[in-house]
Design a protein around this motif. Structure first.
Motif, mmCIF file in Angstrom:
data_model
loop_
_atom_site.group_PDB
_atom_site.id
_atom_site.type_symbol
_atom_site.label_atom_id
_atom_site.label_comp_id
_atom_site.label_asym_id
_atom_site.label_seq_id
_atom_site.Cartn_x
_atom_site.Cartn_y
_atom_site.Cartn_z
ATOM 1 N N ASP A 26 12.776 20.005 8.232
ATOM 2 C CA ASP A 26 13.148 18.690 8.771
ATOM 3 C C ASP A 26 13.275 17.674 7.631
ATOM 4 O OD1 ASP A 26 12.920 19.780 11.340
ATOM 5 O OD2 ASP A 26 10.845 19.122 11.544
ATOM 6 N N ARG A 29 16.463 18.195 5.813
ATOM 7 C CA ARG A 29 17.611 17.642 6.544
ATOM 8 C C ARG A 29 17.728 16.129 6.306
ATOM 9 N NH1 ARG A 29 15.683 21.398 10.827
ATOM 10 N NH2 ARG A 29 17.289 22.999 11.038
ATOM 11 N N HIS A 124 18.339 17.851 16.621
ATOM 12 C CA HIS A 124 17.060 18.537 16.400
ATOM 13 C C HIS A 124 15.968 17.735 17.109
ATOM 14 C CE1 HIS A 124 18.965 21.081 13.357
ATOM 15 N NE2 HIS A 124 19.595 19.979 12.973
#
Length: 166
Positions: A26, A29, A124
């Protein structure tokens, strides 16, 4: 070089309490969305009343959030150093800025555009869920601090601040 920069940004993001509940992938990203910016001392990052479209994480240097009274007095609301985040509500909505943030010394930040972050959270969902958890913790800590301060005398509040400076 780009991989090193990205790794440095991932490491920086991992130190930010708002992102503390996120997984490494995460953070990677988000690091891909991050845009480096630099500000000179006295340069304004954003002004109170500006559109809120970017949150910032301090890489180096110092900045401060200020509000100015109509009579010209200025109050510093917060100071930010390496690893601190400001303007984080831009990740969630496009509200107007509630304060002015300016660099106190040469300051390097990474900016994450709110629309990019919202798109990432839509793709997400676990990122959105983990951010809500982290922000909830932060709110709980702020409420606890406010509650403790509300029941302290001025003298004890000053003592706590002075004790924290040692």
């Amino acid at each position: 070089m780009a991989a090193t920069k990205s790794a440095e940004i991932v490491e920086l993001l991992g130190r930010v309490p708002v992102f503390s509940t996120l997984e490494l992938e995460d953070l990677e990203r988000i690091a891909q969305l991050a845009v480096p910016r630099a500000f000179d001392p006295g340069q304004v990052v954003f002004r109170e009343g500006d559109a809120s479209d970017t949150c910032y994480i301090v890489r180096s240097g110092r900045a401060r959030a200020v509000r100015e009274h109509s009579d010209g007095r200025t109050i510093t609301l917060a100071t930010f150093g390496p690893g601190d985040i400001f303007g984080e509500l831009a990740m969630f909505e496009d509200e107007l800025r509630s304060a002015t943030v300016e660099a106190v010394e040469p300051t390097s930040v990474v900016g994450v555009l709110g629309p990019d972050m919202r798109r990432l959270m839509a793709e997400h969902h676990e990122i959105a869920m983990r951010l809500v958890i982290a922000l909830g913790r932060r709110l709980r800590e702020s409420n606890g601090r406010l509650s403790r301060q509300s029941f302290q005398t001025v003298q004890s509040r000053v003592a706590v601040v002075l004790g924290g400076l040692v």
